[in-house]
Motif scaffolding. Structure first.
Motif, PDB file in Angstrom:
ATOM      1  N   SER A  28       5.182 -22.254  16.310  1.00 14.87           N
ATOM      2  CA  SER A  28       4.172 -21.356  16.494  1.00 14.87           C
ATOM      3  C   SER A  28       4.680 -19.947  16.766  1.00 14.87           C
ATOM      4  O   SER A  28       4.101 -19.007  16.244  1.00 14.87           O
ATOM      5  CB  SER A  28       3.734 -21.725  18.089  1.00 14.87           C
ATOM      6  N   ASP A  29       5.923 -19.754  17.360  1.00 14.52           N
ATOM      7  CA  ASP A  29       6.431 -18.486  17.257  1.00 14.52           C
ATOM      8  C   ASP A  29       6.753 -17.793  16.034  1.00 14.52           C
ATOM      9  O   ASP A  29       6.483 -16.690  15.623  1.00 14.52           O
ATOM     10  CB  ASP A  29       7.970 -18.524  18.168  1.00 14.52           C
ATOM     11  N   TYR A  30       7.015 -18.713  14.934  1.00 13.01           N
ATOM     12  CA  TYR A  30       7.523 -18.167  13.582  1.00 13.01           C
ATOM     13  C   TYR A  30       5.886 -17.668  12.827  1.00 13.01           C
ATOM     14  O   TYR A  30       6.001 -16.500  12.260  1.00 13.01           O
ATOM     15  CB  TYR A  30       8.116 -19.207  12.697  1.00 13.01           C
ATOM     16  N   ILE A  31       5.080 -18.639  13.253  1.00 12.57           N
ATOM     17  CA  ILE A  31       3.835 -18.513  12.610  1.00 12.57           C
ATOM     18  C   ILE A  31       3.202 -17.149  13.290  1.00 12.57           C
ATOM     19  O   ILE A  31       2.437 -16.206  12.641  1.00 12.57           O
ATOM     20  CB  ILE A  31       2.675 -19.494  12.569  1.00 12.57           C
ATOM     21  N   ARG A  89      -4.939 -29.221  17.903  1.00  9.42           N
ATOM     22  CA  ARG A  89      -5.668 -28.254  19.124  1.00  9.42           C
ATOM     23  C   ARG A  89      -4.811 -27.769  19.882  1.00  9.42           C
ATOM     24  O   ARG A  89      -4.890 -26.520  20.160  1.00  9.42           O
ATOM     25  CB  ARG A  89      -6.552 -29.526  19.920  1.00  9.42           C
ATOM     26  N   ASN A  90      -3.667 -28.426  20.263  1.00  6.13           N
ATOM     27  CA  ASN A  90      -2.255 -27.701  20.852  1.00  6.13           C
ATOM     28  C   ASN A  90      -1.796 -26.729  20.070  1.00  6.13           C
ATOM     29  O   ASN A  90      -1.634 -25.792  20.664  1.00  6.13           O
ATOM     30  CB  ASN A  90      -1.306 -28.700  21.271  1.00  6.13           C
ATOM     31  N   PHE A  91      -1.637 -26.747  18.680  1.00  2.00           N
ATOM     32  CA  PHE A  91      -1.306 -25.666  17.953  1.00  2.00           C
ATOM     33  C   PHE A  91      -2.241 -24.365  18.143  1.00  2.00           C
ATOM     34  O   PHE A  91      -1.991 -23.262  18.210  1.00  2.00           O
ATOM     35  CB  PHE A  91      -1.165 -26.206  16.403  1.00  2.00           C
ATOM     36  N   ALA A  92      -3.512 -24.809  17.647  1.00  3.69           N
ATOM     37  CA  ALA A  92      -4.696 -23.824  17.972  1.00  3.69           C
ATOM     38  C   ALA A  92      -4.513 -23.266  19.071  1.00  3.69           C
ATOM     39  O   ALA A  92      -4.779 -22.009  19.259  1.00  3.69           O
ATOM     40  CB  ALA A  92      -5.876 -24.409  17.541  1.00  3.69           C
ATOM     41  N   THR A  93      -4.402 -24.112  20.272  1.00  3.99           N
ATOM     42  CA  THR A  93      -4.346 -23.232  21.513  1.00  3.99           C
ATOM     43  C   THR A  93      -3.218 -22.236  21.958  1.00  3.99           C
ATOM     44  O   THR A  93      -3.141 -21.271  22.428  1.00  3.99           O
ATOM     45  CB  THR A  93      -4.238 -24.276  22.827  1.00  3.99           C
ATOM     46  N   VAL A 145      -6.534 -19.621  18.211  1.00  4.75           N
ATOM     47  CA  VAL A 145      -7.412 -19.743  17.045  1.00  4.75           C
ATOM     48  C   VAL A 145      -8.270 -21.080  17.095  1.00  4.75           C
ATOM     49  O   VAL A 145      -7.762 -21.927  17.799  1.00  4.75           O
ATOM     50  CB  VAL A 145      -6.380 -19.602  15.636  1.00  4.75           C
ATOM     51  N   PRO A 146      -9.176 -20.887  16.339  1.00 11.05           N
ATOM     52  CA  PRO A 146      -9.997 -22.127  16.118  1.00 11.05           C
ATOM     53  C   PRO A 146      -9.202 -23.391  15.439  1.00 11.05           C
ATOM     54  O   PRO A 146      -8.350 -23.307  14.774  1.00 11.05           O
ATOM     55  CB  PRO A 146     -11.284 -21.867  15.330  1.00 11.05           C
ATOM     56  N   VAL A 147     -10.037 -24.592  15.464  1.00  8.75           N
ATOM     57  CA  VAL A 147      -9.538 -25.887  14.854  1.00  8.75           C
ATOM     58  C   VAL A 147     -10.643 -26.215  13.727  1.00  8.75           C
ATOM     59  O   VAL A 147     -11.744 -26.255  14.052  1.00  8.75           O
ATOM     60  CB  VAL A 147      -9.374 -26.846  15.853  1.00  8.75           C
ATOM     61  N   ALA A 148      -9.849 -26.983  12.569  1.00 12.88           N
ATOM     62  CA  ALA A 148     -10.837 -27.637  11.750  1.00 12.88           C
ATOM     63  C   ALA A 148     -10.007 -28.971  11.505  1.00 12.88           C
ATOM     64  O   ALA A 148      -9.006 -29.223  11.759  1.00 12.88           O
ATOM     65  CB  ALA A 148     -11.116 -26.883  10.180  1.00 12.88           C
ATOM     66  N   VAL A 167       3.697 -25.591  26.916  1.00 19.04           N
ATOM     67  CA  VAL A 167       3.274 -26.294  25.888  1.00 19.04           C
ATOM     68  C   VAL A 167       2.457 -27.272  25.970  1.00 19.04           C
ATOM     69  O   VAL A 167       2.600 -28.120  27.150  1.00 19.04           O
ATOM     70  CB  VAL A 167       4.551 -26.939  24.942  1.00 19.04           C
ATOM     71  N   PRO A 168       1.134 -27.518  25.420  1.00 21.71           N
ATOM     72  CA  PRO A 168       0.192 -28.534  25.941  1.00 21.71           C
ATOM     73  C   PRO A 168       0.911 -29.997  25.694  1.00 21.71           C
ATOM     74  O   PRO A 168       1.518 -30.003  24.547  1.00 21.71           O
ATOM     75  CB  PRO A 168      -1.139 -28.177  25.177  1.00 21.71           C
TER      76      PRO A 168
END
Length: 318
Positions: free
Chosen positions: A154-157, A179-183, A187-190, A315-316
């Motif tokens: 996540s930090d890198y992105i 969803r944890n990544f998105a949180t 940003v939103p999720v698909a 982290v979730p």
């Protein structure tokens, strides 16, 4: 206790990862050797005393799962016979993790069988990252410290500063982790609707649930082997109007054929970790980030009887 009391050893495919951990802590890598004879037999030897020491053995169960797993058993036995006080098996990638349930008649729950063997061989603790499902921790009777690649990826992105980003899960099964990544990225999720007809590495993405039109997409998953789902999903995202497409994987298990698929696909970049040593991922489209410092910090905390969960307070949970 001081960090100099820590003794870290590396198996045949875990030595470079173990060396990175030692560099982070500021200690020397434990002296050991592994030989594979012409008949395939594996021989391991510890070349320094470990009597009454707490030792840590680094070995993924990755691209050579049967040999790497067998080697872990021999290391556990060797350390115990050398009178080590405790032995922690550091398994950055836990192979056979997809075999975590009995979902049809007359099949083995392979992850459970692996867990029992590692404990019976002498492991007092297991340190791993991003298990295919968290229920695998329940297959062990000994403590399992479960790390997450999410904060590092996540930090890198975030530092890439991608605008109009949407996180995409390849299927419903990974939706919670997506969803944890998105949180984390805010940003939103698909979600992709994926179907697998047989026990092979080929799955078909049938539909994408969520708005990706005009957005940059980040596909997230724990690992990929054939690259089929990644590439198929990337093509589906393009067809639905997505702009640039990226992927983030906890483990880079990609084959040479998979890397070639990715190089010829709409995917701009695949970001993953060095949990498995994999020369096939030496591609301009693949960025490898080391999680050895994360494991090293966890080892220091284990050794000093400190909390590991505080590493992931933000982290979730899965």
């Amino acid at each position: 206790m001081t960090n100099t009391d820590i003794k870290i050893f590396g198996g045949s495919t875990g030595k470079s990862f173990a060396q990175k951990m030692c560099d982070y802590i500021g200690i020397e890598l434990g002296k050991s050797e592994v030989l594979t004879f012409s008949d395939g037999n594996i021989f391991v030897k510890i070349n320094e005393t470990v009597r009454d020491h707490d030792v840590y053995l680094v070995q993924p169960i990755g691209l050579q799962p049967n040999d790497e797993f067998t080697e872990i058993l021999f290391w556990m036995d060797a350390f115990k016979r050398a009178s080590a006080n405790s032995v922690t098996a550091i398994i950055p990638y836990f192979g056979y993790a997809k075999g975590d349930k009995k979902d049809e008649p007359r099949v083995s729950i392979r992850a459970r069988a692996y867990a029992e063997c590692i404990e019976l061989a002498g492991a007092d603790r297991i340190l791993t990252m991003d298990l295919h499902s968290s229920q695998i921790q329940g297959f062990f009777k000994k403590p399992v410290d479960h790390l997450f690649a999410l904060p590092i990826l996540s930090d890198y992105i975030q530092n890439m500063r991608i605008e109009e980003l949407v996180v995409v899960s390849p299927d419903v099964g990974f939706a919670k982790e997506a969803r944890n990544f998105a949180t984390s990225l805010q940003v939103p999720v698909a979600i992709g609707d994926k179907m697998r007809k047989s026990h092979d590495e080929n799955a078909k993405v049938l539909e994408i649930i969520g708005d990706v039109q005009g957005k940059n997409a980040l596909i997230v998953d724990d690992f990929s082997i054939s690259g089929g789902t990644l590439v198929d999903l990337a093509k589906g995202l393009k067809e639905r109007g997505a702009n640039k497409i990226y992927a983030a994987l906890s483990h880079l298990m990609l084959t040479e054929a998979a890397v070639e698929k990715i190089e010829n696909s709409p995917i701009e970049l695949v970001i993953g970790t060095d949990s498995v040593e994999n020369e096939a991922t030496l591609s301009k489209k693949i960025k490898t980030i080391s999680v050895a410092p994360l494991f090293a910090e966890a080892v220091v905390r284990i050794h000093n009887r400190e909390s590991i969960s505080s590493l992931f307070d933000t982290v979730p949970r899965r």
